[in-house]
Design a protein around this motif. Sequence first.
Motif, PDB file in Angstrom:
ATOM      1  N   ALA A  92       0.857  -1.190   0.000  1.00 33.27           N
ATOM      2  CA  ALA A  92       0.000   0.000   0.000  1.00 33.27           C
ATOM      3  C   ALA A  92       0.891   1.236   0.000  1.00 33.27           C
ATOM      4  CB  ALA A  92      -0.929  -0.007   1.205  1.00 33.27           C
ATOM      5  N   PRO A  93       1.205   1.814  -1.158  1.00 36.50           N
ATOM      6  CA  PRO A  93       2.111   2.970  -1.194  1.00 36.50           C
ATOM      7  C   PRO A  93       1.560   4.182  -0.476  1.00 36.50           C
ATOM      8  CG  PRO A  93       1.089   2.620  -3.346  1.00 36.50           C
ATOM      9  CD  PRO A  93       0.737   1.441  -2.501  1.00 36.50           C
ATOM     10  N   MET A  99       3.418   7.828   6.147  1.00 36.71           N
ATOM     11  CA  MET A  99       4.496   7.646   7.109  1.00 36.71           C
ATOM     12  C   MET A  99       5.588   8.693   6.927  1.00 36.71           C
ATOM     13  SD  MET A  99       7.450   4.810   7.313  1.00 36.71           S
ATOM     14  CE  MET A  99       8.271   5.866   6.118  1.00 36.71           C
ATOM     15  N   THR A 100       5.929   8.982   5.662  1.00 33.84           N
ATOM     16  CA  THR A 100       6.958   9.973   5.379  1.00 33.84           C
ATOM     17  C   THR A 100       6.532  11.362   5.847  1.00 33.84           C
ATOM     18  OG1 THR A 100       7.641   8.678   3.447  1.00 33.84           O
ATOM     19  CG2 THR A 100       8.392  10.959   3.563  1.00 33.84           C
ATOM     20  N   ILE A 101       5.278  11.720   5.577  1.00 37.56           N
ATOM     21  CA  ILE A 101       4.782  13.044   5.983  1.00 37.56           C
ATOM     22  C   ILE A 101       4.779  13.186   7.502  1.00 37.56           C
ATOM     23  CG2 ILE A 101       2.769  14.564   5.973  1.00 37.56           C
ATOM     24  CD1 ILE A 101       2.066  13.429   3.212  1.00 37.56           C
ATOM     25  N   VAL A 102       4.229  12.170   8.181  1.00 38.68           N
ATOM     26  CA  VAL A 102       4.158  12.237   9.643  1.00 38.68           C
ATOM     27  C   VAL A 102       5.554  12.253  10.253  1.00 38.68           C
ATOM     28  CG1 VAL A 102       3.390  10.998  11.706  1.00 38.68           C
ATOM     29  CG2 VAL A 102       1.895  11.150   9.723  1.00 38.68           C
ATOM     30  N   PHE A 169       4.576   2.526   9.553  1.00 36.63           N
ATOM     31  CA  PHE A 169       5.588   1.739   8.841  1.00 36.63           C
ATOM     32  C   PHE A 169       5.397   0.251   9.097  1.00 36.63           C
ATOM     33  CE2 PHE A 169       9.818  -0.268   8.704  1.00 36.63           C
ATOM     34  CZ  PHE A 169      10.110  -0.049   7.366  1.00 36.63           C
ATOM     35  N   ILE A 170       5.087  -0.112  10.349  1.00 37.03           N
ATOM     36  CA  ILE A 170       4.855  -1.526  10.668  1.00 37.03           C
ATOM     37  C   ILE A 170       3.649  -2.050   9.886  1.00 37.03           C
ATOM     38  CG2 ILE A 170       4.182  -3.112  12.510  1.00 37.03           C
ATOM     39  CD1 ILE A 170       5.828  -1.401  14.422  1.00 37.03           C
ATOM     40  N   ARG A 171       2.591  -1.251   9.824  1.00 37.15           N
ATOM     41  CA  ARG A 171       1.414  -1.662   9.054  1.00 37.15           C
ATOM     42  C   ARG A 171       1.746  -1.785   7.575  1.00 37.15           C
ATOM     43  NH1 ARG A 171      -3.776   1.820  10.417  1.00 37.15           N
ATOM     44  NH2 ARG A 171      -4.568   0.308   8.894  1.00 37.15           N
ATOM     45  N   ARG A 174       3.602  -5.057   7.050  1.00 37.73           N
ATOM     46  CA  ARG A 174       2.704  -6.208   7.143  1.00 37.73           C
ATOM     47  C   ARG A 174       1.744  -6.292   5.964  1.00 37.73           C
ATOM     48  NH1 ARG A 174       0.973  -6.319  13.591  1.00 37.73           N
ATOM     49  NH2 ARG A 174       3.027  -6.934  14.388  1.00 37.73           N
ATOM     50  N   SER A 175       1.488  -5.156   5.316  1.00 31.45           N
ATOM     51  CA  SER A 175       0.557  -5.174   4.183  1.00 31.45           C
ATOM     52  C   SER A 175       1.211  -5.689   2.907  1.00 31.45           C
ATOM     53  CB  SER A 175       0.005  -3.763   3.932  1.00 31.45           C
ATOM     54  OG  SER A 175       1.025  -2.898   3.443  1.00 31.45           O
ATOM     55  N   ARG A 176       2.536  -5.772   2.906  1.00 27.51           N
ATOM     56  CA  ARG A 176       3.232  -6.260   1.716  1.00 27.51           C
ATOM     57  C   ARG A 176       2.953  -7.756   1.543  1.00 27.51           C
ATOM     58  NH1 ARG A 176       7.822  -3.389  -0.022  1.00 27.51           N
ATOM     59  NH2 ARG A 176       9.023  -5.314  -0.174  1.00 27.51           N
ATOM     60  N   SER A 177       2.624  -8.146   0.352  1.00 21.21           N
ATOM     61  CA  SER A 177       2.335  -9.551   0.073  1.00 21.21           C
ATOM     62  C   SER A 177       2.881  -9.906  -1.300  1.00 21.21           C
ATOM     63  CB  SER A 177       0.829  -9.819   0.119  1.00 21.21           C
ATOM     64  OG  SER A 177       0.161  -9.058  -0.875  1.00 21.21           O
ATOM     65  N   ARG A 178       3.310 -11.156  -1.416  1.00 15.66           N
ATOM     66  CA  ARG A 178       3.816 -11.650  -2.690  1.00 15.66           C
ATOM     67  C   ARG A 178       2.674 -12.279  -3.483  1.00 15.66           C
ATOM     68  NH1 ARG A 178       8.841 -14.758  -0.098  1.00 15.66           N
ATOM     69  NH2 ARG A 178       7.101 -15.283   1.269  1.00 15.66           N
ATOM     70  N   GLN A 179       2.587 -11.899  -4.723  1.00 11.64           N
ATOM     71  CA  GLN A 179       1.511 -12.359  -5.594  1.00 11.64           C
ATOM     72  C   GLN A 179       2.091 -13.001  -6.851  1.00 11.64           C
ATOM     73  OE1 GLN A 179      -2.007 -11.790  -5.174  1.00 11.64           O
ATOM     74  NE2 GLN A 179      -1.630 -11.038  -3.102  1.00 11.64           N
ATOM     75  N   LEU A 180       1.548 -14.156  -7.191  1.00 18.59           N
ATOM     76  CA  LEU A 180       1.828 -14.744  -8.496  1.00 18.59           C
ATOM     77  C   LEU A 180       0.925 -14.051  -9.509  1.00 18.59           C
ATOM     78  CD1 LEU A 180       3.164 -16.988 -10.258  1.00 18.59           C
ATOM     79  CD2 LEU A 180       1.166 -18.374  -9.731  1.00 18.59           C
ATOM     80  N   VAL A 181       1.507 -13.403 -10.487  1.00 13.18           N
ATOM     81  CA  VAL A 181       0.746 -12.593 -11.430  1.00 13.18           C
ATOM     82  C   VAL A 181       0.852 -13.216 -12.820  1.00 13.18           C
ATOM     83  CG1 VAL A 181       0.403 -10.310 -12.411  1.00 13.18           C
ATOM     84  CG2 VAL A 181       1.227 -10.535 -10.069  1.00 13.18           C
TER      85      VAL A 181
END
Length: 230
Positions: A92-93, A99-102, A169-171, A174-181
């Motif tokens: 989720a970019p 996160m960068t702004i805060v 940042f932790i969220r 954790r939101s990063r997931s690997r997808q077979l595309v």
Amino acid sequence: MYRLAFAGSDGRRELLAGWSQRPSTMGGSWTENVDELLFDGEREQQRVALEAATVVVTNHRVLVFRHGGDGSKYRHADRPNVTRVSVDVESAPGQLLWMTIVLLFGTGLLLVATTTNLAAAVGGVALDGGGLSGIAASALAVVETLLTVFDLSLLAGGIALVLVAAVIFIRYVRSRSRQLVLRISGDDDIHVPVTDADLEAGRPETLEDVIGPEPASDAADTAAAVEESG
């Protein structure tokens, strides 16, 4: 159907009640009945069992059966339209941007709080003697107290924003997931989650090899075998 149309309200209620008590007949798995989905002349060549889906490759198409999650449970595509098979990391970019702004705001507040001391600047003001010196001294004491509270608020706000940035940042991680595309030409791509077990077993590579066209020598051997069997 006719009873539902002519039996009246009581009859409709009885029929609907009977229908609701019927046992479900959708409990079977389509991965065990792939033959029912195949066209004439189409045959299954290989299936790749992933943790989150089963991919069946026929001589014409790629059939993907997802085991769970949201969205469509079944997708298919003609093999020539599958242009590439890859494993992508999705995230989720927007969370990374927040996160960068805060973090920038929090760091800025901490920098201001640690490099400036407004209360000390006011406390160092010297008053000349006079009738108003007592009133002025009291006013300056009040201002000094308020500025001390303000300095502490800047420090606390900076620390709080840095902590919020860490949580975001932790969220994000954790939101990063690997997808077979499966990249589909002329249609939406097919996404399937993959696990470490899938990657260690080389299932994405196997799927890519199976979906691609057969080498010329293998195709000739297959044709010869079909002719002999015929």
